[in-house]
Enzyme design. Structure first.
Site, PDB file in Angstrom:
ATOM      1  N   ALA A 165       0.781  -1.157  -0.048  1.00  0.00           N
ATOM      2  CA  ALA A 165      -0.077  -0.023  -0.091  1.00  0.00           C
ATOM      3  C   ALA A 165       0.856   1.216   0.013  1.00  0.00           C
ATOM      4  O   ALA A 165       0.521   2.416  -0.450  1.00  0.00           O
ATOM      5  CB  ALA A 165      -1.118  -0.181   1.437  1.00  0.00           C
ATOM      6  N   ARG A 167      -1.760   0.549   8.070  1.00  0.00           N
ATOM      7  CA  ARG A 167      -1.179   0.264   9.513  1.00  0.00           C
ATOM      8  C   ARG A 167      -0.358   1.561   9.715  1.00  0.00           C
ATOM      9  O   ARG A 167      -0.258   1.562  10.913  1.00  0.00           O
ATOM     10  CB  ARG A 167      -0.325  -0.968   9.446  1.00  0.00           C
ATOM     11  N   ASP A 183      -5.808  -1.624  -6.325  1.00  0.00           N
ATOM     12  CA  ASP A 183      -6.194  -0.360  -6.837  1.00  0.00           C
ATOM     13  C   ASP A 183      -6.023  -0.222  -8.621  1.00  0.00           C
ATOM     14  O   ASP A 183      -6.237   0.801  -9.314  1.00  0.00           O
ATOM     15  CB  ASP A 183      -5.369   0.901  -6.285  1.00  0.00           C
ATOM     16  N   HIS A 236      -3.887  -9.964  -3.446  1.00  0.00           N
ATOM     17  CA  HIS A 236      -5.002  -9.603  -2.767  1.00  0.00           C
ATOM     18  C   HIS A 236      -6.194  -9.343  -3.839  1.00  0.00           C
ATOM     19  O   HIS A 236      -7.181  -8.572  -3.406  1.00  0.00           O
ATOM     20  CB  HIS A 236      -4.649  -8.720  -1.739  1.00  0.00           C
ATOM     21  N   CYS A 262     -29.220 -14.081  -9.258  1.00  0.00           N
ATOM     22  CA  CYS A 262     -29.355 -15.380  -8.487  1.00  0.00           C
ATOM     23  C   CYS A 262     -30.036 -15.130  -7.059  1.00  0.00           C
ATOM     24  O   CYS A 262     -30.159 -15.893  -6.501  1.00  0.00           O
ATOM     25  CB  CYS A 262     -28.397 -16.270  -8.769  1.00  0.00           C
ATOM     26  N   SER A 304       4.726  -3.409   4.893  1.00  0.00           N
ATOM     27  CA  SER A 304       5.125  -3.716   6.283  1.00  0.00           C
ATOM     28  C   SER A 304       5.216  -5.210   6.230  1.00  0.00           C
ATOM     29  O   SER A 304       5.734  -5.679   7.426  1.00  0.00           O
ATOM     30  CB  SER A 304       4.146  -3.259   7.486  1.00  0.00           C
ATOM     31  N   ASN A 347      11.062   1.469   1.927  1.00  0.00           N
ATOM     32  CA  ASN A 347      10.151   1.928   2.744  1.00  0.00           C
ATOM     33  C   ASN A 347      10.040   2.871   3.662  1.00  0.00           C
ATOM     34  O   ASN A 347      11.406   3.499   4.063  1.00  0.00           O
ATOM     35  CB  ASN A 347       9.907   0.466   3.578  1.00  0.00           C
TER      36      ASN A 347
HETATM   37  N1  APR Z   1       6.812   5.515   0.364  1.00  0.00           N
HETATM   38  C1  APR Z   1       7.465   4.177   0.933  1.00  0.00           C
HETATM   39  N2  APR Z   1       6.895   3.397   1.999  1.00  0.00           N
HETATM   40  C2  APR Z   1       5.599   4.080   2.372  1.00  0.00           C
HETATM   41  C3  APR Z   1       5.057   5.188   2.053  1.00  0.00           C
HETATM   42  C4  APR Z   1       5.765   5.719   0.786  1.00  0.00           C
HETATM   43  N3  APR Z   1       5.281   7.219   0.387  1.00  0.00           N
HETATM   44  N4  APR Z   1       4.034   5.518   2.500  1.00  0.00           N
HETATM   45  C5  APR Z   1       3.904   4.551   3.534  1.00  0.00           C
HETATM   46  N5  APR Z   1       4.622   3.456   3.449  1.00  0.00           N
HETATM   47  C6  APR Z   1       4.995   2.456   4.082  1.00  0.00           C
HETATM   48  C7  APR Z   1       4.763   2.279   5.632  1.00  0.00           C
HETATM   49  O1  APR Z   1       5.684   2.641   6.218  1.00  0.00           O
HETATM   50  C8  APR Z   1       4.436   0.953   5.849  1.00  0.00           C
HETATM   51  O2  APR Z   1       5.534   0.207   6.448  1.00  0.00           O
HETATM   52  O3  APR Z   1       4.251   1.488   3.494  1.00  0.00           O
HETATM   53  C9  APR Z   1       4.124   0.326   4.288  1.00  0.00           C
HETATM   54  C10 APR Z   1       2.470   0.054   4.248  1.00  0.00           C
HETATM   55  O4  APR Z   1       2.087  -1.288   5.210  1.00  0.00           O
HETATM   56  P1  APR Z   1       0.622  -1.461   5.569  1.00  0.00           P
HETATM   57  O5  APR Z   1      -0.058  -0.310   5.572  1.00  0.00           O
HETATM   58  O6  APR Z   1       0.728  -2.791   6.394  1.00  0.00           O
HETATM   59  O7  APR Z   1       0.267  -1.955   3.964  1.00  0.00           O
HETATM   60  P2  APR Z   1       0.817  -3.228   3.198  1.00  0.00           P
HETATM   61  O8  APR Z   1       2.139  -3.778   3.698  1.00  0.00           O
HETATM   62  O9  APR Z   1       0.458  -3.387   1.856  1.00  0.00           O
HETATM   63  O10 APR Z   1      -0.294  -4.389   3.665  1.00  0.00           O
HETATM   64  C11 APR Z   1      -0.495  -5.881   3.343  1.00  0.00           C
HETATM   65  O11 APR Z   1      -2.328  -6.239   4.790  1.00  0.00           O
HETATM   66  O12 APR Z   1      -4.328  -6.024   5.536  1.00  0.00           O
HETATM   67  C12 APR Z   1      -3.956  -6.480   4.565  1.00  0.00           C
HETATM   68  O13 APR Z   1      -4.818  -6.435   2.733  1.00  0.00           O
HETATM   69  C13 APR Z   1      -4.050  -5.622   3.349  1.00  0.00           C
HETATM   70  O14 APR Z   1      -2.899  -5.598   1.182  1.00  0.00           O
HETATM   71  C14 APR Z   1      -3.087  -5.271   2.620  1.00  0.00           C
HETATM   72  C15 APR Z   1      -1.870  -6.191   3.315  1.00  0.00           C
END
Ligand code: APR
Length: 263
Positions: A25, A37, A105, A120, A167, A206, A230
């Site tokens: 994300a 998160r 997305d 996902h 259905c 994350s 990250n």
């Molecule tokens: N550039 C780099 N990293 C970023 C940025 C950015 N601009 N903005 C946020 N982040 C980092 C955050 O620091 C975090 O570590 O991206 C990470 C996003 O982590 P999550 O919010 O946990 O998202 P994600 O890892 O994609 O979650 C995985 O969990 O709940 C499920 O289905 C949901 O697909 C999702 C999955």
């Protein structure tokens, strides 16, 4: 940004023959879609066990729609950002074999990346949970957006206006909810890509959920290297060969500029 470390990564990329990217994300935050998160993320405002659970959806879809209406509006307005475009450029340069994403997305495809594995699922289409008939999510969204959100949720709580198939089954966007089976084909393909690449570029995640969290170990186990971009550190910092703490939309375009300058 540590230019010499980025130059080291660019050198490693030029020496690699099978680079794959794993995204989460964080790569879409600059496109206006919050992550899950971080502060203000989706799970800090919606309890996933109520709003993003498959069994809860089957029992009462109104909670899922209450959260997903917001997500659909953000996705509707979102456009690829420089990070998505940088990965598409790497594929265009013949340096990237594909993207494994946890995102729903569609922004990697919109940026021009042709090989994308969506662990996902996708928000682009929706399906009946009974007969599996598929619908364009845009059709569902157009109907849902025609209501004032609070009014619609009140109706849905009473079992009205819930998107349903001819259905009689509930229609759900093809996004994988907690407790829902993901595509076996996609999981196998992602595992194969991560196991056979010589460099895994992990961006904006994350690494809290499976199978994504295990993919970097598959790369390492087969002798591949890992680069991690990250905003915050995770366990991956301890095993990655290249680590950049910062914004993907700043770091990835800089990396591509270095690679273009070197060609
Ligand atoms: N550039 C780099 N990293 C970023 C940025 C950015 N601009 N903005 C946020 N982040 C980092 C955050 O620091 C975090 O570590 O991206 C990470 C996003 O982590 P999550 O919010 O946990 O998202 P994600 O890892 O994609 O979650 C995985 O969990 O709940 C499920 O289905 C949901 O697909 C999702 C999955």
């Amino acid at each position: 940004m540590d230019t010499s470390s980025l130059q080291n990564l660019a050198t490693a990329i030029k020496k690699s023959s099978r680079i794959v990217s794993l995204t989460g994300a964080g790569i879409s935050v600059a496109s206006g879609i919050p992550d899950f998160r971080s502060e203000g993320g989706l799970w800090t405002r919606y309890d996933p066990s109520l709003y993003a659970s498959y069994s809860k959806f089957v029992e009462d879809p109104s909670y899922f729609w209450e959260m997903h209406i917001e997500t659909m509006r953000l996705i509707d307005r979102a456009r690829p950002n420089p990070a998505h475009r940088a990965l598409a450029d790497l594929e265009e340069l013949g340096l990237l074999k594909g993207v494994i994403t946890q995102n729903i997305d569609g922004l990697h495809q919109d940026a021009g990346t042709s090989t994308v594995y969506e662990l996902h699922g996708t928000n682009k289409t929706s399906s009946c949970i009974i007969c599996r008939r598929q619908y364009p999510t845009k059709e569902i969204a157009d109907h849902i957006f025609s209501f004032q959100k609070e009014d619609l949720i009140r109706k849905m709580r009473r079992g009205n206006e819930i998107p349903a198939c001819d259905c009689g089954g509930w229609i759900k966007p093809d996004v994988i909810l907690f407790g829902e089976k993901m595509s076996h084909e996609v999981a196998v393909a992602a595992q194969e890509l991560a196991s056979s690449c010589d460099l895994l570029l992990v961006v904006g995640t994350s690494l809290q959920v499976q199978p994504a969290a295990s993919l970097p170990f598959a790369t390492k186990h087969n002798g591949g290297a890992i680069a991690f971009i990250n905003r915050e550190p995770t366990f991956l910092n301890r095993i990655a060969d290249h680590v950049f703490l910062g914004k993907a939309e700043e770091i990835l375009p800089e990396l591509v500029n270095m690679l273009n300058a070197a060609t």
